[in-house]
Scaffold this active site. Sequence first.
Site, PDB file in Angstrom:
ATOM      1  N   ASP A   1      39.676 -12.406 -12.473  1.00 54.59           N
ATOM      2  CA  ASP A   1      38.881 -11.459 -11.693  1.00 54.59           C
ATOM      3  C   ASP A   1      39.283  -9.994 -11.889  1.00 54.59           C
ATOM      4  OD1 ASP A   1      37.051 -13.154 -10.499  1.00 54.59           O
ATOM      5  OD2 ASP A   1      38.363 -13.643  -8.830  1.00 54.59           O
TER       6      ASP A   1
ATOM      7  N   TYR B   1      34.303 -14.566  -2.941  1.00 52.67           N
ATOM      8  CA  TYR B   1      35.647 -14.450  -2.391  1.00 52.67           C
ATOM      9  C   TYR B   1      35.999 -13.017  -2.047  1.00 52.67           C
ATOM     10  CZ  TYR B   1      38.940 -18.285  -1.971  1.00 52.67           C
ATOM     11  OH  TYR B   1      39.663 -19.333  -1.510  1.00 52.67           O
TER      12      TYR B   1
END
Length: 639
Positions: free
Chosen positions: A306, A390
């Site tokens: 990420d 998330y």
Amino acid sequence: MAEKDLSNTAAHPLDPPTVAEIERATGLIAEAMGKAWTERAGFCSVALVEPGKAELSAFRQGDPVSRKLRFLGYDYPIEQPDGGFDAVVDLNTNDVAVSRITKGQAPIGFADVVNAVRIAKQDPHWQAAMRRRGIEDFENVQIDPWPASGYPHPSIPAGHRAHRCISFVREDKSDNGYARPVQGLIAHVDLTAGRVAHLEDHGDIPLPPESGRYDAASQPRLRDAPKPLSITQPEGVGFEVDGNAIAWQNWEFRVAMHPTNGLVLHQLGYRDGDQMRPILHRAALSEMIVPYGDTDPMHVWKHVLDAGEASIGNCANSLVLGCDCLGEIRYLDHVAVKPDGAARHVPNAICLHEEDNGILWKHHDGHSQTTEARRSRRLVVSSFHTVGNYEYGFYWYLYLDGSIEMEIKLTGIVGVSAVRDGKQRDEFAPLVAPNLASPVHQHLFCFRLDFDLDGQSNSVYELNTQAVPTGPGNPDGTAFRIRSDLLASESSARRCVDPARSRSWKVVNPARRNRLGGPVGYRLLPGPTPALLADPGSRVAARAGFSRYNLWVTRYDPGELCAAGDHPNLNPGGDGLPAWTADDRSVEDTDVVLWHTVGSTHLPRPEDWPVMPVEKCGFTLQPVGFFDRNPALDLPPAH
Ligand code: NI
């Protein structure tokens, strides 16, 4: 808060890029690229090229500031598609140096996401597969374009940008789509060609029955709210903010947001008497990996980097007083780049505040019936980032006794699968709601800690406690001792945690001694953290090699900032720490960098649904003989 002048020219070499600098630089790049700069070209990220240590230490307030910005982006060259461009603009000379990305790709940009969704929804095969599942209202289908990770579809040519698009059905715009995953359907989108290259369809599984709304209005009843809690500082905050330079108690540092590294602390030092003692030259996330453990075809390929793939720093939230932060807050902004080269202003991206933290030290003396106690206070430097489903919060804590802590807060919505009644596979994906399962997965964060402990020549030791066998020197069998081993080279410094032996790692400056004769040091205390669980021969292990160990030590190199390399998006792997340490450089009494991977193995539970309460992980840096005694003895008692 007054509107900030975002066009300010930098006053310090580590000041983050300004709106004016970004927009001037993107104009220069477009001009330099000439005809290659078409309407399909776009910018993904901008970062300051941070000057080297010699230049930074020579800098004095008021000196001319050298400024270079680095941009990553894509321009889809027709003849030979590649990973995009990596361009450095020297704002002092207007020079532009463009290099092509030949391994990996420029990170995922906002335009990629929008295009991937559009391409998937327009695909007639995707539409037919949805209709066959009884889904007609495409307007309320949420598509999440995932990085293809190490698995772009074989029909997508090398050098093409690729996504795997998965779908979720919303009742309406305000719904939580993750409650109803469209199981079995993956659209492999070739962004460069502008088409769905392959539609993977594993058959129909009905949508789970329950809604997953988590907003207050959707709850059957709300409990009584807790009583008001006001945090006020009637005399103002105890820290000073001068641009990006922060001073609090004995601490001084600079803070900035980096597209890949997120929240960065620069030049962190502690004032000890009349001396400013350097501790960390730079401390930040370097990369992260979220590998899934489920073998289901919807998840088996999922492992996202990420930081480097999604530019986590550019996913920073604009923080809200009273919700994200409580008390007397000072905020700093972040400036990113839009695909078209305009600056994107993210207000309130970095939060600074003080927190009471209970007791710092205390003793009651029974003989004199006196008690001395001091309260612990910490300075909190934090940011929160949304990456798809998330949320990640990063919290640097600085304490009055010289300790430093990083706490990561994980929240948001877990990954999901729809399952038929009784068909769940609890060992790989426990049920979190009726007909809704969530795969086991890990979140592993690699922090780069560039220590300059009282100077640049440092060494690293591993400390283990060791039981002493019963024998002549230990007749009672009670003895245990500290075993301290020098990590002399990069290969010997690849280490994992061992809580049973209280394993920690200590950075020392061999040339600087405390009053007891020992070298000044700081200890890295790991939390109860896993390392990568996937097989060392797996694709994720190749792409996120850093996560196979909790500790790496390298010799300082200013170009080594990101643990999986500079271009991890669609990169087959091998870059970053494994490549840099292949020569096995000596890391003894030299400028060392520690890389610490910390995280959690997430075994989802019903309480994680429909939105997950914060889970925490992190590590602590603690002075060990850096000071001559408890450095917080001089703290006045509270009243
Ligand atoms: Ni998780």
